[in-house]
Design a protein around this motif. Structure first.
Motif, PDB file in Angstrom:
ATOM      1  N   LYS A   1       0.825  -1.196   0.000  1.00  0.00           N
ATOM      2  CA  LYS A   1       0.000   0.000   0.000  1.00  0.00           C
ATOM      3  C   LYS A   1       0.862   1.250   0.000  1.00  0.00           C
ATOM      4  O   LYS A   1       0.559   2.222  -0.658  1.00  0.00           O
TER       5      LYS A   1
ATOM      6  N   THR B   1       3.248   2.426  -3.390  1.00  0.00           N
ATOM      7  CA  THR B   1       2.607   2.789  -4.643  1.00  0.00           C
ATOM      8  C   THR B   1       3.406   3.834  -5.413  1.00  0.00           C
ATOM      9  O   THR B   1       3.609   3.710  -6.601  1.00  0.00           O
TER      10      THR B   1
ATOM     11  N   THR C   1       4.675   3.091  -9.421  1.00  0.00           N
ATOM     12  CA  THR C   1       3.701   3.551 -10.408  1.00  0.00           C
ATOM     13  C   THR C   1       4.361   4.326 -11.529  1.00  0.00           C
ATOM     14  O   THR C   1       3.990   5.426 -11.832  1.00  0.00           O
TER      15      THR C   1
ATOM     16  N   ASP D   1     -11.855   0.026  -7.879  1.00  0.00           N
ATOM     17  CA  ASP D   1     -12.399   1.320  -8.271  1.00  0.00           C
ATOM     18  C   ASP D   1     -11.317   2.175  -8.912  1.00  0.00           C
ATOM     19  O   ASP D   1     -10.186   1.731  -9.089  1.00  0.00           O
TER      20      ASP D   1
ATOM     21  N   PRO E   1      -9.944   5.649  -7.931  1.00  0.00           N
ATOM     22  CA  PRO E   1      -9.975   6.754  -6.964  1.00  0.00           C
ATOM     23  C   PRO E   1      -9.880   8.127  -7.623  1.00  0.00           C
ATOM     24  O   PRO E   1     -10.553   9.060  -7.209  1.00  0.00           O
TER      25      PRO E   1
ATOM     26  N   SER F   1      -5.824   7.002 -11.444  1.00  0.00           N
ATOM     27  CA  SER F   1      -5.306   5.772 -10.846  1.00  0.00           C
ATOM     28  C   SER F   1      -6.361   4.676 -10.828  1.00  0.00           C
ATOM     29  O   SER F   1      -7.549   4.932 -10.998  1.00  0.00           O
TER      30      SER F   1
ATOM     31  N   ARG G   1      -7.420   1.270  -8.386  1.00  0.00           N
ATOM     32  CA  ARG G   1      -7.191   0.518  -7.148  1.00  0.00           C
ATOM     33  C   ARG G   1      -7.585  -0.936  -7.380  1.00  0.00           C
ATOM     34  O   ARG G   1      -8.674  -1.222  -7.854  1.00  0.00           O
TER      35      ARG G   1
ATOM     36  N   THR H   1      -5.309  -3.928  -0.777  1.00  0.00           N
ATOM     37  CA  THR H   1      -5.369  -3.223  -2.043  1.00  0.00           C
ATOM     38  C   THR H   1      -4.022  -2.614  -2.432  1.00  0.00           C
ATOM     39  O   THR H   1      -3.144  -2.443  -1.593  1.00  0.00           O
ATOM     40  N   LYS H   2      -3.928  -2.300  -3.717  1.00  0.00           N
ATOM     41  CA  LYS H   2      -2.778  -1.570  -4.255  1.00  0.00           C
ATOM     42  C   LYS H   2      -3.321  -0.613  -5.298  1.00  0.00           C
ATOM     43  O   LYS H   2      -4.151  -0.980  -6.125  1.00  0.00           O
ATOM     44  N   THR H   3      -2.855   0.629  -5.236  1.00  0.00           N
ATOM     45  CA  THR H   3      -3.300   1.650  -6.184  1.00  0.00           C
ATOM     46  C   THR H   3      -2.141   1.996  -7.112  1.00  0.00           C
ATOM     47  O   THR H   3      -1.031   2.248  -6.657  1.00  0.00           O
TER      48      THR H   3
ATOM     49  N   LYS I   1      -0.952   4.427 -10.470  1.00  0.00           N
ATOM     50  CA  LYS I   1      -1.251   5.574 -11.335  1.00  0.00           C
ATOM     51  C   LYS I   1      -1.220   5.116 -12.784  1.00  0.00           C
ATOM     52  O   LYS I   1      -0.481   4.221 -13.148  1.00  0.00           O
TER      53      LYS I   1
END
Length: 117
Positions: free
Chosen positions: A7, A10, A14, A90, A92, A100, A102, A111-113, A115
């Motif tokens: 988390k 990121t 990214t 989703d 975000p 980005s 998620r 989770t991992k978000t 970009k």
């Protein structure tokens, strides 16, 4: 805690290549030749190029990524340098520099978000 590391890492992971797949045959048509739907679980690691879609052109890759929707599945690159099967939770931020995606990366709901730039 590995999930927390993912988390918080990121920003480090990214880059523009974060959402591209590992090397394989570049044909997008290969998936239509499969025997049936894939049978993966969240968190499975990548072991075969059979289910890959590769696009080496960054502009075309971003176009393909922009077509992803909530509940689509994808292989994402984790901070451990392994590709993990995940589902889109989703978007975000859905536009601009901060756009980005998620992903839910395991059965625990971590989770991992990433970009999209």
């Amino acid at each position: 805690n590995k999930a927390m590391e993912d988390k918080h890492s990121t920003a480090e992971t990214t880059k523009s290549t974060s959402l591209t797949q590992p090397p394989a045959q570049p044909s997008l048509d290969r998936l239509s030749d499969l025997d049936g739907p894939p049978n993966f679980d969240l968190g499975d690691t990548f072991h075969s190029s059979k289910y890959q879609i590769i696009e080496s052109n960054p502009t075309k890759a971003l176009h393909l990524i922009s077509q992803l929707r909530i509940h689509d599945f994808a292989w994402i690159l984790r901070s451990s340098r392994e590709w993990t099967y995940a589902i889109i939770a989703d978007f975000p931020e859905d536009s601009g520099e901060e756009a980005s995606i998620r992903f839910v990366i395991d059965k625990l709901g971590n989770t991992k978000t990433l970009k999209m730039k």
